[in-house]
Structures are given as structure tokens and as C-alpha cells.
Design a protein around this motif. Structure first.
Motif, mmCIF file in Angstrom:
data_model
loop_
_atom_site.group_PDB
_atom_site.id
_atom_site.type_symbol
_atom_site.label_atom_id
_atom_site.label_comp_id
_atom_site.label_asym_id
_atom_site.label_seq_id
_atom_site.Cartn_x
_atom_site.Cartn_y
_atom_site.Cartn_z
ATOM 1 N N ASP A 63 60.633 9.246 84.420
ATOM 2 C CA ASP A 63 61.858 9.957 84.766
ATOM 3 C C ASP A 63 61.831 11.424 84.366
ATOM 4 O OD1 ASP A 63 62.710 7.556 85.694
ATOM 5 O OD2 ASP A 63 64.397 7.328 84.320
ATOM 6 N N SER A 64 60.756 11.843 83.710
ATOM 7 C CA SER A 64 60.673 13.242 83.264
ATOM 8 C C SER A 64 60.182 14.176 84.363
ATOM 9 C CB SER A 64 59.738 13.350 82.054
ATOM 10 O OG SER A 64 58.410 12.978 82.406
ATOM 11 N N ASN A 65 59.893 13.619 85.547
ATOM 12 C CA ASN A 65 59.343 14.433 86.627
ATOM 13 C C ASN A 65 60.404 15.095 87.494
ATOM 14 O OD1 ASN A 65 56.675 13.765 85.931
ATOM 15 N ND2 ASN A 65 56.823 11.829 87.074
ATOM 16 N N GLY A 66 61.669 14.926 87.147
ATOM 17 C CA GLY A 66 62.734 15.542 87.932
ATOM 18 C C GLY A 66 64.065 14.849 87.670
ATOM 19 N N THR A 67 65.065 15.212 88.435
ATOM 20 C CA THR A 67 66.392 14.625 88.297
ATOM 21 C C THR A 67 66.937 14.276 89.681
ATOM 22 O OG1 THR A 67 66.864 15.892 86.283
ATOM 23 C CG2 THR A 67 68.752 14.981 87.482
ATOM 24 N N SER A 68 67.395 13.045 89.804
ATOM 25 C CA SER A 68 67.993 12.602 91.071
ATOM 26 C C SER A 68 69.472 12.964 91.103
ATOM 27 C CB SER A 68 67.846 11.084 91.225
ATOM 28 O OG SER A 68 66.488 10.698 91.243
ATOM 29 N N TYR A 69 69.953 13.214 92.323
ATOM 30 C CA TYR A 69 71.372 13.455 92.522
ATOM 31 C C TYR A 69 71.896 12.571 93.645
ATOM 32 C CZ TYR A 69 70.800 17.451 89.466
ATOM 33 O OH TYR A 69 70.514 18.251 88.383
ATOM 34 N N HIS A 70 73.046 12.005 93.377
ATOM 35 C CA HIS A 70 73.702 11.084 94.306
ATOM 36 C C HIS A 70 74.819 11.840 95.025
ATOM 37 C CE1 HIS A 70 75.563 7.014 95.316
ATOM 38 N NE2 HIS A 70 76.578 7.830 95.510
ATOM 39 N N ILE A 71 74.741 11.917 96.360
ATOM 40 C CA ILE A 71 75.764 12.582 97.163
ATOM 41 C C ILE A 71 76.256 11.576 98.205
ATOM 42 C CG2 ILE A 71 76.335 14.532 98.640
ATOM 43 C CD1 ILE A 71 73.893 15.988 97.471
ATOM 44 N N GLU A 72 77.565 11.379 98.250
ATOM 45 C CA GLU A 72 78.111 10.381 99.169
ATOM 46 C C GLU A 72 79.412 10.887 99.777
ATOM 47 O OE1 GLU A 72 79.561 5.657 99.127
ATOM 48 O OE2 GLU A 72 78.657 6.590 97.352
ATOM 49 N N GLY A 73 79.509 10.748 101.090
ATOM 50 C CA GLY A 73 80.742 11.053 101.796
ATOM 51 C C GLY A 73 81.146 9.866 102.645
ATOM 52 N N LEU A 74 82.423 9.521 102.627
ATOM 53 C CA LEU A 74 82.904 8.396 103.416
ATOM 54 C C LEU A 74 84.317 8.668 103.882
ATOM 55 C CD1 LEU A 74 84.256 5.601 101.144
ATOM 56 C CD2 LEU A 74 82.958 7.444 100.108
ATOM 57 N N ASP A 104 60.779 14.917 91.462
ATOM 58 C CA ASP A 104 60.908 16.020 92.414
ATOM 59 C C ASP A 104 59.923 15.923 93.571
ATOM 60 O OD1 ASP A 104 62.908 17.053 90.865
ATOM 61 O OD2 ASP A 104 61.661 18.580 89.876
ATOM 62 N N ASP A 105 58.866 15.136 93.412
ATOM 63 C CA ASP A 105 57.875 14.991 94.482
ATOM 64 C C ASP A 105 58.345 14.028 95.575
ATOM 65 O OD1 ASP A 105 56.116 16.725 93.196
ATOM 66 O OD2 ASP A 105 55.163 15.101 92.063
ATOM 67 N N ASN A 106 59.377 13.258 95.308
ATOM 68 C CA ASN A 106 59.873 12.318 96.309
ATOM 69 C C ASN A 106 60.805 13.010 97.289
ATOM 70 O OD1 ASN A 106 58.524 10.070 95.281
ATOM 71 N ND2 ASN A 106 60.184 9.587 93.857
ATOM 72 N N ASP A 107 60.659 12.667 98.559
ATOM 73 C CA ASP A 107 61.486 13.260 99.605
ATOM 74 C C ASP A 107 62.911 12.695 99.555
ATOM 75 O OD1 ASP A 107 59.332 14.700 100.492
ATOM 76 O OD2 ASP A 107 58.820 13.307 102.103
ATOM 77 N N THR A 108 63.827 13.490 100.078
ATOM 78 C CA THR A 108 65.224 13.049 100.160
ATOM 79 C C THR A 108 65.346 11.841 101.077
ATOM 80 O OG1 THR A 108 66.008 15.312 99.799
ATOM 81 C CG2 THR A 108 67.549 13.747 100.805
ATOM 82 N N ILE A 109 66.165 10.886 100.669
ATOM 83 C CA ILE A 109 66.420 9.679 101.464
ATOM 84 C C ILE A 109 67.895 9.643 101.851
ATOM 85 C CG2 ILE A 109 66.381 7.150 101.487
ATOM 86 C CD1 ILE A 109 64.131 7.229 99.491
ATOM 87 N N TYR A 110 68.140 9.280 103.097
ATOM 88 C CA TYR A 110 69.495 9.186 103.626
ATOM 89 C C TYR A 110 69.786 7.729 104.004
ATOM 90 C CZ TYR A 110 68.411 14.154 104.338
ATOM 91 O OH TYR A 110 68.011 15.459 104.166
ATOM 92 N N VAL A 111 71.024 7.336 103.821
ATOM 93 C CA VAL A 111 71.454 6.004 104.241
ATOM 94 C C VAL A 111 72.765 6.157 105.004
ATOM 95 C CG1 VAL A 111 72.080 3.661 103.538
ATOM 96 C CG2 VAL A 111 70.391 4.949 102.208
ATOM 97 N N GLY A 112 72.724 5.876 106.302
ATOM 98 C CA GLY A 112 73.929 5.905 107.120
ATOM 99 C C GLY A 112 74.509 4.504 107.243
ATOM 100 N N THR A 113 75.810 4.385 107.110
ATOM 101 C CA THR A 113 76.443 3.059 107.076
ATOM 102 C C THR A 113 77.775 3.087 107.817
ATOM 103 O OG1 THR A 113 75.450 2.608 104.909
ATOM 104 C CG2 THR A 113 77.283 1.214 105.580
ATOM 105 N N LEU A 114 78.033 2.000 108.523
ATOM 106 C CA LEU A 114 79.341 1.759 109.127
ATOM 107 C C LEU A 114 79.788 0.367 108.693
ATOM 108 C CD1 LEU A 114 81.651 2.553 111.033
ATOM 109 C CD2 LEU A 114 80.366 1.483 112.895
ATOM 110 N N ARG A 115 80.814 0.328 107.875
ATOM 111 C CA ARG A 115 81.321 -0.939 107.337
ATOM 112 C C ARG A 115 82.703 -1.228 107.924
ATOM 113 N NH1 ARG A 115 82.560 -0.461 101.243
ATOM 114 N NH2 ARG A 115 84.330 0.670 102.118
ATOM 115 N N THR A 116 82.869 -2.425 108.439
ATOM 116 C CA THR A 116 84.172 -2.883 108.932
ATOM 117 C C THR A 116 84.619 -4.055 108.069
ATOM 118 O OG1 THR A 116 83.648 -2.211 111.194
ATOM 119 C CG2 THR A 116 85.481 -3.732 110.893
ATOM 120 N N THR A 117 85.796 -3.937 107.504
ATOM 121 C CA THR A 117 86.307 -4.954 106.585
ATOM 122 C C THR A 117 87.571 -5.589 107.152
ATOM 123 O OG1 THR A 117 85.474 -3.645 104.714
ATOM 124 C CG2 THR A 117 87.041 -5.413 104.217
#
Length: 545
Positions: free
Chosen positions: A493-504, A529-542
Motif C-alpha cells: 500500500d506504500s506505492n500510492g493512495t487510492s481515491y473513491h469517487i461516486e456519483g448517483l 499509482d501504477d494501476n489504471d483508473t477503473i470505472y463501474v457504471g451501474t443502474l439499480r432498480t429497487t
């Protein structure tokens, strides 16, 4: 009920009060919220009995009919009114209102005759009743017809209701989701497909005393976790997990069984036999996003990882409210599920059971100085061994893999500290957040190994955004990360810092249908920091019912 009759009831407390006492069925019509015989009875019992028309301070009759009815009421006590003796108005009774009172006296006299106490009714009263009945025959016929119809409807309700003690609640989720980006965490190509999956829950909630609740919940779903390796179509990181994932191949099981009750006016106790979760038993300070079905789309965005210390096990939670400003919560949970799906707390083998298996001791102090601000201090002491189905998993599947299992599967104990808050500057905006710190050490192998972990998150919820009932949500934070270690060869975990960004955006189509589209963005997955950004698109119906 005709519009005329309904308007009479609405404007006239006399008819409402009299008929609520004379026939419990009419309570259901007057109060359309009543859905059970118990509620009908409760409405009727709230009305006291009076013994004289003259007690009604706002009724001043002058003709012979009122005087006759007054005499009957005083002798037979046959009209019910409000406890304070008033009728919330200042006008004479209408013919329908008077007929309602007359009908109550007729019923009372008939009751005396039927129970062989006819000698209590004198001839003069019978003659008076006959004269009144003749004069108000049309109104009496109308009212009695309504009562008969309501009695039939009440009987049908009683015969077809699900249970007098149990409510059935349900939730069904349809989810379309896909992770995309150039690379999965670790560098392999991210080749994922869009998925369409579901989760269904049915909850039986029984109350035997009115203040207690026995919950039995059935669960089935096929929402596969997307944190598997890239070779199997996953992102290779917990940070992309959905807040409602879980795959049982749609096999149905009892995933929760608990009983909650009051121990005095200020103490609430909940005992979990299976499926215990801290986030369902205590305040997590994230009201807009805490629910798996209607909250954040991501697992990390729902609440602080300190509330994931109890893992699907058994235990007890006590919430004490000494005042409106303070809430003290304490809990003990033992053991989650084994790899075979059996609750570890029910197993007598070594390393299992309620106290020898995984366990958590939890305490929290919540302080709410005013309606706008609420803050909580939480502490959890956890012990984990490898008997659990998830192995060592300090943060319940949030954060990096190294943060969840820093000692390579060795038995681990940890001290978790958390600070959480919510702030409501007005009725439509909720600001929230959490920060947490954990110290962990190995109990087997090299017991000199230890690690420190840190995480934080912030949330913003805007209600009625764009349309009444809709909510815009934004979540930003840093998932659990190992910040310091001792006697461990390396710290990934010393190789960088992850950030969580979420919009809904939660769109409320009706009281029972909620559609939530959203996007989750993970920067530097697995704190690299060497890992590429990952996106997750979601549509949830409840769907809820």
C-alpha cells in the motif's frame, strides 16, 4: 360511503364519536389508515363514555327531541363523546348527527332487553324511543345501511389479512452493471461484460407486545462480486464492489433471524441468532446512503468500515438513550459463516463457537446537541481466525487486499477507532463523513508483526433535486490503507493512495419504485499509482413492498 355521508362525518365529531363507540367497523371508514382489527379497536378505545348530553358544552338543544335524548342518555349512558366533553364546534346537531345518537340509544335499550334486564327500561322511555324512531326513520335507515356494509368489509379484512401479529415486507433489486477501463488492478487487461442480476429479500416482522419485533428474513440473489481476478472477469480489487452484491445462485436461505425488545423506556435490546450486522443495529451517521437497496451503489460508500467488524454472525446489541442528546450503544458478536455456509457460532469445534471463533466487542457514543448536527465516537475490538468463509477480512471487503489481511492469514486481533458525523444545514441537504484508524497485530507465526491502517470518507446528499422525492448523491474518500508496518517484509500500500469517487441520482418513481443510476471511479486501485483508473457504471432498480 356517499359523498354526503362522508362530509357529515368529516364535519361532525358527534357522528364520528358516536359511531366509533357503537360499532368498531365504522372506525375503519372514518380512519382510512386502519388496516387491521387491532387498529380498529384501538381507535374505538380512545373515546371515553359520557352520561349526559348536557356535558357537551357546545351543544345547546331547545326542542323536545334533544330533551328526550338527554333523558335517555342520562339513564342508559348510550352516547360516547370526547373525554373533555366538547365536540369541537359551536352549532346545533344536524338530523343525521341526531339520528346517530338516537341509534346508539336504541342499541343500548335492545341490549338491555336481550340480556333479560328489560325491567330497567320503563314504558315512558319506550314510547319516547318509538316517537323519535318514527320521526328520524329515514336517517336511521341510511345510517344502519352504512354500518352493515362496513361490518361486512371488516369481516372480509379479518378473514383475509396475512396475520394479526406479522407484517410481510419485501425488496427486489434488478441491477445492470459493468466495470470498464484499460487495466484491472495488477496490470492485466480488463475484459469485462455488462451483467444483469438480481437480489430478492422477504422479511417477516412479528410483534407480540407492540414494542418488540422478531425478524425472519429470506434472501436470494445472483449479484457476483466484481473483485475477482482479471482472468475471471473481475477488477482484482475490493474497491469496485457494489453495496448490494452477493451470489447465492438465487437459492433461498434465511440470512437474518433476530429479536428486538425494550428493556425499560430508554433501553433497546436486539439479539441476533444469524446475520448480525452492526450497521443495522446502531446509527452509522449516513442516512441517505446506508441502505444496500436504496443507498450508495458502492460497498465503501454506504458507511464507515468500522461497522463491518461483525460478519454475519450472532450476538447482542444494546442501545441506551439517557436523553434526547445522547445514545450509548454496546454490542458483542461472535463468529460469522464457515465456508460451508453454516453459522460458526453454532459449531462446538475448536476455533468456533460464540466466544472461541471470530468475535467483536463494539461501543459507540452518539451526541446530538441539536437537530442539525450529530456526531459519534466508535470503538471495536476484533479477533479473527481462518475458520470464517472469508478468511481474515478486517474491513469487510472494503479497502486494499493487504489492509484486510496484512499478516498472510495468521490469526489477527485489531483495535478500531472511528469518528462519524452528519450535518443538516437545512431540510434538503445532508453532509456526512467518517474517519477511521486501526491497529492490528498477528497472533500466530511471527507475533511481533503489526500494522496500522487509515481511511476516510465524505458524503453529500441533496434531496428533491430536480424533482420532489429524488436525491442527488456525491461520495468521496480514501478506502482503508496500511500506513505503517513492523516486521513485515514489504507494504504494497506504500506505492500510492487510492481515491473513491461516486456519483448517483436516486429517482423516486413512486413510493415503491426507485431507480438509481450512478458511476463509481477508483483512482490508483489497491493504493498503487501504477494501476489504471477503473470505472463501474451501474443502474439499480429497487422495488419495495
Amino acid at each position: 360511503m356517499t359523498k354526503l355521508f362522508w362530509n357529515v362525518l368529516k364535519v361532525s365529531p358527534v357522528i364520528a364519536a358516536t359511531f366509533l363507540s357503537a360499532n368498531g367497523a365504522l372506525a375503519a371508514e372514518v380512519n382510512e389508515q386502519a388496516t387491521s382489527v387491532a387498529q380498529l379497536s384501538k381507535e374505538s378505545n380512545n373515546i371515553g363514555q359520557v352520561t349526559s348530553v348536557s356535558q357537551f358544552s357546545d351543544v345547546q338543544p331547545t326542542d323536545w327531541a334533544f330533551q328526550a335524548l338527554q333523558s335517555l342518555v342520562e339513564r342508559y349512558g348510550c352516547i360516547a363523546g370526547y373525554p373533555n366533553g366538547t365536540y369541537r364546534g359551536n352549532r346545533a346537531l344536524t338530523r343525521y348527527e341526531f339520528a346517530a345518537g338516537l341509534n346508539a340509544c336504541l342499541d343500548r335499550v335492545n341490549e338491555l332487553i336481550a340480556t333479560a334486564t328489560a325491567d330497567l327500561v320503563n314504558k315512558e322511555d319506550l314510547a319516547t324511543l318509538q316517537r323519535l324512531q318514527e320521526e328520524f326513520s329515514a336517517e336511521l335507515a341510511t345510517l344502519r345501511g352504512r354500518v352493515d356494509a362496513l361490518e361486512a368489509r371488516t369481516s372480509e379484512l379479518e378473514a383475509n389479512q396475512f396475520s394479526t401479529t406479522t407484517k410481510l415486507k419485501g425488496e427486489a433489486i434488478f441491477s445492470v452493471s459493468q466495470a470498464f477501463g484499460d487495466k484491472a488492478a495488477g496490470g492485466a487487461d480488463l475484459n469485462t461484460n455488462a451483467t444483469f442480476s438480481d437480489r430478492v429479500r422477504l422479511s417477516l416482522e412479528s410483534s407480540f407486545m407492540g414494542t418488540d419485533m422478531l425478524q425472519t428474513r429470506l434472501n436470494a440473489g445472483n449479484i457476483v462480486q466484481n473483485n475477482s481476478s482479471a482472468a475471471t472477469g473481475g477488477t482484482n480489487t475490493n474497491m469496485t464492489r457494489l453495496g448490494y452484491d452477493g451470489d447465492t445462485s438465487n437459492s433461498v436461505s434465511i440470512d437474518k433471524l433476530n429479536y428486538a425488545f425494550n428493556l425499560g423506556e430508554k433501553i433497546r435490546v436486539k439479539i441476533d441468532a444469524v446475520g448480525a450486522e452492526l450497521n443495522e443495529n446502531v446509527n452509522v451517521f449516513n442516512p441517505d446512503f446506508r441502505s444496500s437497496g436504496s443507498g450508495a451503489l458502492s460497498r465503501y460508500g454506504r458507511f464507515s468500515p468500522i461497522y463491518r467488524q461483525a460478519r454475519d454472525g450472532a450476538g447482542i446489541t444494546v442501545n441506551i438513550n439517557p436523553s434526547d442528546k445522547f445514545t450509548l450503544s454496546a454490542a458483542y458478536f461472535g463468529a460469522g459463516r464457515t465456508s460451508g455456509g453454516v453459522t460458526n457460532a453454532s459449531q462446538p469445534t475448536d476455533g468456533s463457537g460464540l466466544f472461541d471463533g471470530d468475535n467483536t466487542i463494539f461501543a459507540q457514543l452518539a451526541f446530538k446537541p441539536n437537530k442539525a448536527f450529530n456526531v459519534g465516537l466508535a470503538y471495536a475490538r476484533t479477533y479473527q481466525n481462518t475458520a470464517n468463509a472469508d478468511g481474515i477480512n478486517l474491513f469487510g471487503g472494503t479497502g486494499s487486499s493487504f489492509a484486510n489481511n496484512p499478516f498472510g492469514g495468521s490469526k489477527t486481533e485489531a483495535d478500531n477507532y472511528g469518528l462519524q458525523f452528519t450535518f443538516n444545514p437545512n431540510a434538503k441537504i445532508t453532509l456526512g463523513g467518517w474517519v477511521g484508524y486501526t491497529t492490528a497485530n498477528a497472533l500466530t507465526g511471527d507475533t511481533s508483526r503489526d500494522a496500522n491502517m487509515f481511511y476516510w470518507g465524505t458524503t453529500l446528499g441533496i434531496k428533491d433535486f430536480g424533482r420532489e422525492g429524488n436525491t442527488l448523491g456525491l461520495i468521496f474518500g480514501q478506502p482503508p490503507k496500511v500506513t505503517d508496518t513492523s516486521n513485515i517484509a514489504s507494504n504494497p500500500d506504500s506505492n500510492g493512495t487510492s481515491y473513491h469517487i461516486e456519483g448517483l441520482y436516486k429517482m423516486k418513481l413512486s413510493d415503491n419504485i426507485l431507480i438509481t443510476p450512478g458511476l463509481l471511479v477508483i483512482l490508483n486501485p489497491n493504493h498503487n499509482d501504477d494501476n489504471d483508473t477503473i470505472y463501474v457504471g451501474t443502474l439499480r432498480t429497487t422495488f419495495s413492498f
